[in-house]
Scaffold this motif. Sequence first.
Motif, mmCIF file in Angstrom:
data_model
loop_
_atom_site.group_PDB
_atom_site.id
_atom_site.type_symbol
_atom_site.label_atom_id
_atom_site.label_comp_id
_atom_site.label_asym_id
_atom_site.label_seq_id
_atom_site.Cartn_x
_atom_site.Cartn_y
_atom_site.Cartn_z
ATOM 1 N N GLN B 145 -4.501 -16.291 -5.553
ATOM 2 C CA GLN B 145 -4.885 -15.905 -4.197
ATOM 3 C C GLN B 145 -3.928 -14.838 -3.647
ATOM 4 O O GLN B 145 -4.346 -13.866 -3.035
ATOM 5 C CB GLN B 145 -4.891 -17.141 -3.283
ATOM 6 C CG GLN B 145 -5.336 -16.850 -1.854
ATOM 7 C CD GLN B 145 -6.806 -16.448 -1.774
ATOM 8 O OE1 GLN B 145 -7.679 -17.141 -2.291
ATOM 9 N NE2 GLN B 145 -7.098 -15.318 -1.157
ATOM 10 N N GLU B 146 -2.653 -15.031 -3.896
ATOM 11 C CA GLU B 146 -1.676 -14.040 -3.413
ATOM 12 C C GLU B 146 -1.729 -12.743 -4.210
ATOM 13 O O GLU B 146 -1.379 -11.685 -3.684
ATOM 14 C CB GLU B 146 -0.258 -14.624 -3.455
ATOM 15 C CG GLU B 146 0.091 -15.426 -2.234
ATOM 16 C CD GLU B 146 1.564 -15.783 -2.116
ATOM 17 O OE1 GLU B 146 1.916 -16.415 -1.116
ATOM 18 O OE2 GLU B 146 2.370 -15.453 -3.018
ATOM 19 N N MET B 147 -2.130 -12.820 -5.474
ATOM 20 C CA MET B 147 -2.329 -11.572 -6.227
ATOM 21 C C MET B 147 -3.299 -10.698 -5.430
ATOM 22 O O MET B 147 -3.141 -9.481 -5.343
ATOM 23 C CB MET B 147 -2.916 -11.848 -7.615
ATOM 24 C CG MET B 147 -1.984 -12.558 -8.568
ATOM 25 S SD MET B 147 -0.655 -11.531 -9.235
ATOM 26 C CE MET B 147 -1.303 -11.175 -10.869
ATOM 27 N N ALA B 148 -4.311 -11.334 -4.849
ATOM 28 C CA ALA B 148 -5.295 -10.597 -4.058
ATOM 29 C C ALA B 148 -4.739 -10.215 -2.689
ATOM 30 O O ALA B 148 -4.716 -9.041 -2.313
ATOM 31 C CB ALA B 148 -6.568 -11.431 -3.911
ATOM 32 N N SER B 149 -4.235 -11.212 -1.943
ATOM 33 C CA SER B 149 -3.857 -10.930 -0.544
ATOM 34 C C SER B 149 -2.667 -9.974 -0.474
ATOM 35 O O SER B 149 -2.603 -9.129 0.419
ATOM 36 C CB SER B 149 -3.556 -12.233 0.200
ATOM 37 O OG SER B 149 -2.484 -12.914 -0.413
ATOM 38 N N LEU B 150 -1.725 -10.086 -1.407
ATOM 39 C CA LEU B 150 -0.569 -9.181 -1.351
ATOM 40 C C LEU B 150 -0.933 -7.769 -1.801
ATOM 41 O O LEU B 150 -0.274 -6.799 -1.410
ATOM 42 C CB LEU B 150 0.592 -9.736 -2.179
ATOM 43 C CG LEU B 150 1.242 -11.018 -1.636
ATOM 44 C CD1 LEU B 150 2.416 -11.443 -2.507
ATOM 45 C CD2 LEU B 150 1.693 -10.856 -0.186
ATOM 46 N N THR B 151 -1.983 -7.644 -2.609
ATOM 47 C CA THR B 151 -2.449 -6.301 -2.953
ATOM 48 C C THR B 151 -2.974 -5.599 -1.699
ATOM 49 O O THR B 151 -2.649 -4.434 -1.433
ATOM 50 C CB THR B 151 -3.537 -6.359 -4.050
ATOM 51 O OG1 THR B 151 -2.957 -6.946 -5.214
ATOM 52 C CG2 THR B 151 -4.072 -4.987 -4.398
ATOM 53 N N VAL B 152 -3.760 -6.338 -0.923
ATOM 54 C CA VAL B 152 -4.252 -5.790 0.351
ATOM 55 C C VAL B 152 -3.066 -5.424 1.244
ATOM 56 O O VAL B 152 -2.990 -4.323 1.798
ATOM 57 C CB VAL B 152 -5.174 -6.816 1.065
ATOM 58 C CG1 VAL B 152 -5.554 -6.318 2.444
ATOM 59 C CG2 VAL B 152 -6.419 -7.073 0.224
ATOM 60 N N LYS B 153 -2.121 -6.363 1.356
ATOM 61 C CA LYS B 153 -0.924 -6.149 2.174
ATOM 62 C C LYS B 153 -0.163 -4.903 1.680
ATOM 63 O O LYS B 153 0.349 -4.116 2.479
ATOM 64 C CB LYS B 153 -0.034 -7.393 2.059
ATOM 65 C CG LYS B 153 1.206 -7.378 2.898
ATOM 66 C CD LYS B 153 0.970 -8.086 4.206
ATOM 67 C CE LYS B 153 2.172 -7.968 5.110
ATOM 68 N NZ LYS B 153 1.863 -8.257 6.497
ATOM 69 N N GLY B 154 -0.107 -4.746 0.369
ATOM 70 C CA GLY B 154 0.589 -3.597 -0.219
ATOM 71 C C GLY B 154 0.009 -2.272 0.269
ATOM 72 O O GLY B 154 0.747 -1.354 0.636
ATOM 73 N N PHE B 155 -1.326 -2.190 0.292
ATOM 74 C CA PHE B 155 -1.963 -0.955 0.783
ATOM 75 C C PHE B 155 -1.636 -0.723 2.244
ATOM 76 O O PHE B 155 -1.359 0.401 2.672
ATOM 77 C CB PHE B 155 -3.485 -1.027 0.590
ATOM 78 C CG PHE B 155 -3.904 -0.678 -0.809
ATOM 79 C CD1 PHE B 155 -3.923 0.650 -1.230
ATOM 80 C CD2 PHE B 155 -4.264 -1.661 -1.717
ATOM 81 C CE1 PHE B 155 -4.289 0.988 -2.522
ATOM 82 C CE2 PHE B 155 -4.637 -1.336 -3.005
ATOM 83 C CZ PHE B 155 -4.643 -0.018 -3.411
ATOM 84 N N GLU B 156 -1.675 -1.802 3.033
ATOM 85 C CA GLU B 156 -1.412 -1.665 4.471
ATOM 86 C C GLU B 156 0.020 -1.207 4.728
ATOM 87 O O GLU B 156 0.259 -0.285 5.514
ATOM 88 C CB GLU B 156 -1.690 -3.002 5.183
ATOM 89 C CG GLU B 156 -3.170 -3.367 5.182
ATOM 90 C CD GLU B 156 -3.442 -4.773 5.695
ATOM 91 O OE1 GLU B 156 -4.624 -5.086 5.957
ATOM 92 O OE2 GLU B 156 -2.485 -5.571 5.815
ATOM 93 N N LEU B 157 0.973 -1.857 4.046
ATOM 94 C CA LEU B 157 2.385 -1.506 4.265
ATOM 95 C C LEU B 157 2.691 -0.102 3.744
ATOM 96 O O LEU B 157 3.448 0.656 4.365
ATOM 97 C CB LEU B 157 3.304 -2.535 3.591
ATOM 98 C CG LEU B 157 3.296 -3.944 4.194
ATOM 99 C CD1 LEU B 157 4.174 -4.882 3.365
ATOM 100 C CD2 LEU B 157 3.764 -3.928 5.645
ATOM 101 N N ALA B 158 2.107 0.235 2.606
ATOM 102 C CA ALA B 158 2.347 1.565 2.028
ATOM 103 C C ALA B 158 1.912 2.646 3.019
ATOM 104 O O ALA B 158 2.636 3.622 3.249
ATOM 105 C CB ALA B 158 1.597 1.701 0.708
ATOM 106 N N ASP B 159 0.751 2.457 3.629
ATOM 107 C CA ASP B 159 0.259 3.429 4.607
ATOM 108 C C ASP B 159 1.119 3.435 5.870
ATOM 109 O O ASP B 159 1.435 4.483 6.420
ATOM 110 C CB ASP B 159 -1.199 3.097 4.994
ATOM 111 C CG ASP B 159 -2.195 3.765 4.059
ATOM 112 O OD1 ASP B 159 -1.785 4.684 3.314
ATOM 113 O OD2 ASP B 159 -3.371 3.354 4.059
#
Lengths: 220, 352
Positions: B145-159
């Motif tokens: 589940q975190e593999m998914a949610s942290l990937t989303v978070k990664g895009f948000e933080l990167a931007d």
Amino acid sequence: MKNLKRITIISGHYGSGKTNIAVNLSIDLKKEFDKVAVADLDIVNPYFRTKDSILEFKKNGIRLISSEYAGTNVDIPALPQEMYAITDDRSYKMIVDLGGDDRGALALGRLTPKIKEENDYDMLLVVNRFRPLTPDLETTVTVAREIEEAGKLKFTGVINNSNLGEFTTKEDILSSLSYAEEIAKAMEIPVVLTTVKREFYGELKGKIKNLYPLDLQAKI
Amino acid sequence: MANKVLMKGNEAIAEAAIKAGCMHYFGYPITPQTEIAAYMAKRMPKIGGTFLQAESEIAAINMVYGVSAAGYRVMTSSSSPGISLKSEGISYLAGADLPAVIINVQRGGPGLGGIQPSQSDYFQATKGGGHGDFHLIVLAPGSVQEMASLTVKGFELADKYRMPAMILADGTMGQMMEPVELDFDVAPAPEKPWATNGTKMQRKHNIVNSLSLIPEELEKFNFKRFERYKLVEENEAMYEEYKTEDADILVTAYGIASRVTKNAVDEARKKGIKVGLIRPITVWPFPKKPFEKMAEKVKHIVCVELSMGQMIEDVKLAVSCKVPVTLCNRAGGMIPSTEQILAEIEKYAKGE
């Protein structure tokens, strides 16, 4: 178990649960037949292989036909050196665990002429409606046809292995029955088994035809 | 359960990236992360996105640079040796202040190593991972589940911070299957006025570049970048605390190691040992605060890793060496057992 053909090929979309079914089937088969073997023809997966159950096989006296590189760091799609025993040693009841998708089924091709010649086999399509790339009739049948094309062999039955791992509920299983039936109907083959984790078996036994209890394997 | 699907960690990353609005993926296959590329190859053509298997890892990361410069969400993935190949490009992304998500599904090293799981790229991920002064935001999932949610978070933080983010997973997390829910509220990508997406004859040319000819200016860029890093450190550290309230022994682990460690904590609790777990979810920024707090309460800290001891250095820094910190580890593709960790906890509970 008694009516299983001499060779049972377990195939399907990758991650549909083929290996777990192959392991469970072989252990149950061994209770009724003297000589049982499992052949791991998976050339796709690096982890969670049939060979992980090697102790279980040894304990039960089941022969394992597996690449000596399975589960090691040798990262090549290797086939077992004993793979011709699948067709050539007819004294064994044989469970064949294919790799996922059409790519995994390629490994079967070189055995197909002999399998057809002996004509004592089933090729079973494992389906799980909770897998994201095969959630419906159309996608699942497409994958199944690709496998048949690659392995040059037709499916003869469907195993409904719909599950969400250890979090599967009884409702999940019941909700998957029509999905499996639709696939079977479209492919003009029967649903031969519906799997269920062992703790649900007692309760669902009367409600689902050909119910088969599974013991879940690896967990971290 | 209606919205749940059963996914491999690698697939969950790929689908989550698509959900996060990433329509462009560039990669090169390597075990144990190949399912990410395989999944993207199947999905991207269906949704009008780009899947491109580059001729090498180096090519792939530079394609990421290009797409990011044009203002789009973009991802690449690899495993340890492949990440080393990408590290020049990662440094260029950092130097050009470009957002991107880079996935590292770690395997045993050093060198070509093996294909079994490992956490031995922690230094590489958290201390830069290329030449020059820079950081990546590094997220360490502990479930599919975190593999998914942290990937989303990664895009948000990167931007948000205009910097690359890395998902630091390992082979087991990539290969294991668990139910996942993929309904995310994704923050839309912010306006990117710096993107090289055409002037339409209405503005000056944007230039995305990491080369700086004047040292005074390059210094300024570095200072400015580190002001942003300070904000990330202040605002974005994430962690999970487990049974720490009354603990006098602390264990800490991230990713796959934290799962085994959690089991060991439960076993130790059954034996009456007061032990708790801190699981860093971001490893850069490292969550220092809970460690500072626990340093006042516990007599010993055990750091569990699938490496020869890398995160342990950040733990020691976080507790200012007020408490002894020791390592419990396996390496080279091996995973510590619950029993091994439990034995270590018991040893320090007895005061040895």
